[in-house]
Design an enzyme around this catalytic site. Sequence first.
Site, PDB file in Angstrom:
ATOM      1  N   SER A   1      35.959  32.947  40.445  1.00  0.00           N
ATOM      2  CA  SER A   1      35.237  32.639  39.214  1.00  0.00           C
ATOM      3  C   SER A   1      35.642  31.239  38.817  1.00  0.00           C
ATOM      4  CB  SER A   1      35.596  33.628  38.102  1.00  0.00           C
ATOM      5  OG  SER A   1      35.131  33.147  36.859  1.00  0.00           O
ATOM      6  N   ARG A   2      34.683  30.330  38.776  1.00  0.00           N
ATOM      7  CA  ARG A   2      35.027  28.930  38.498  1.00  0.00           C
ATOM      8  C   ARG A   2      35.357  28.711  37.023  1.00  0.00           C
ATOM      9  NH1 ARG A   2      30.724  25.579  42.402  1.00  0.00           N
ATOM     10  NH2 ARG A   2      30.314  27.338  43.775  1.00  0.00           N
ATOM     11  N   VAL A   3      35.077  29.689  36.199  1.00  0.00           N
ATOM     12  CA  VAL A   3      35.435  29.573  34.775  1.00  0.00           C
ATOM     13  C   VAL A   3      36.870  30.023  34.584  1.00  0.00           C
ATOM     14  CG1 VAL A   3      34.939  30.488  32.467  1.00  0.00           C
ATOM     15  CG2 VAL A   3      33.074  29.800  33.981  1.00  0.00           C
TER      16      VAL A   3
END
Lengths: 506, 116
Positions: A368-370
Amino acid sequence: MIDNKSIIENLEKRLSAYTEDPKVQNVGKVEKNTDGVITASGLTHAFMGEIIDFAGGNRGFILNLDEDSASIILLGGGGNIQEGEGVKTTGKKLTIHASDELLGSVVNPIGLPLDGKPLAKKGKDMPLERIAAGVVEREPVGTPLKTGIKSIDAMFPIGRGQRQLIIGDRGLGKTAIAVDTIINQRDTMKGQKPVVCIYVAIGQKQSTIAQVVDKLKQENAMANTVVVASGASDAAALQYLAPYAGVAIAEYFLEKGQDVLIIYDDLTKHAWAYRQLSLVLRRPAGREAYPGDIFYLHSRLLERAVRLNEKNGGGSITALPIIETQAGDISAYIPTNVISITDGQIFLVGDLFNAGIRPAINTGTSVSRVGGAAQTGAMKSVAGKMKLEMSQFRELAAFAQFGSELDAATQAQLERGKRINEILKQPQYHPYSEALEVLSIAIITNGFADDIPVEDITRFEQEFQTYAQKHHKKLIDTLSGGQKVTPDVIKEMQKAVEDFKKKFKV
Amino acid sequence: MNKKLKNLVKESYNNGQLDQETVVYIAARLSRKDLKHYISLLKQEEAKHEVLVTSAEKLSSEDVGKIQKLYPGMNVIHSVDKSMINGVRIVENNKEYEINLNRTFHDIIGFLSTHD
């Protein structure tokens, strides 16, 4: 008793907003009808995407504009259209009527109800095609959207406004993750806005769509959900429009400042439908016979997932697109396209599924890039080390297969990894609340369950959760608050576990 | 080929009228597929010189004269469509101008059903 005078007064009041414009329309006639594509001449003032009315009552929209003719794709039906039949432009682009009344309904991509309910009256016509919000209107993703699935919320957290792809072969639980996420939204998180859910079924079997709707009703999750359904037997045009109809409805709620979750199930079939349309329109075929703008098809859709700043309403649209791979090949054309667009992916693998690890999430390739920005303080404090421990466990597990003697520290690491694997297993349709997720993960990462056999971990977890909810409500309430877990809370958790172990039978 | 056929259609006219000899000469030298396209283009060209007027009742000669003045040099073809109830529809060169009571009623019903 209502008299004639009041009926007329009421009618006049309602008609006060009505305006009549003499209509000037462009007319033409049908030249050809082949494969669901109508070629019409005479529509010299038509524009791209304009809705066209046929004399026989059918409707379509323009997808190709040539020098002397326009190619019109039908919105279903059209078998009775003959050469020479009159066509008229409407001056309108495709819209869908969105309204609060749609919650709990199943509609098709042009807004017609499929569940026998009446047409929504109030609301607004939302355009299917729309330019996504610009950079200035957006805000970074920082509020969690809880799926209720421990492995996702702990290691690949999703934030409101993020695009997180769910990718894997058929039958591995992609739709199950999506449905569990919708079910988890029925209970609003403390301090957060409720989430409206939209499930877009593209090219699915009608029986599958019916099963999903039925399950949502059983779990009381249908009341804040809209289902946009375009089944496998629907025209390719409707399957092509379905995701855009879904996001148009999402934007209706977004404009009211609400948070929306939209699931596209699945974009692989969406790409197939668009490929079919492009081939019958004689557009040049590219790689794997997809048209040249196949990337733009999905990028303009997914860019409409957004987190708006307070000045623009503060609402958000979180997108969970689903892609079906063949034989686990994530390097194919459509999967790589969508992976490059989204803010992370949850990759499901068959080996884990067959080994009984469900949800079968590959923790190595999922991301998850967040990340932590979408996690509460509580979850961050207990799950921070978990991904690293899982990665170390995977390396050690491969090494341990050789059967060589291992030192105590390595053995402990292996045992811890096995327990983490067990705790991350979760039955379908059982999303966990924030408190129970944090509790389950904390007892493993803090080593409170190191003396419980691996095969008893799942039962231990379930029985301990029931015990904690009954006898340690204060602890549960503290964990529900989302605040960082302090050493005092850890001590309280340890005490609760020790008390429970006295009653737990291995 | 499309451009050539369009040029041939232009050449088929003499002083605004279709020249039979020219049409026969051209038609004899076209393939079946091109001939069909040529005829279609001729029909489109003819339609540019026509105005279709539809009304609910038969128009009086005075009204016909007024419409003829609006479209000098064009062939005005009149028809009756009682379903319009009242009003007129004029189709000229792929543009349609319409105001009729039947459609107004439908629009009002549609408006009332979506607005409270």
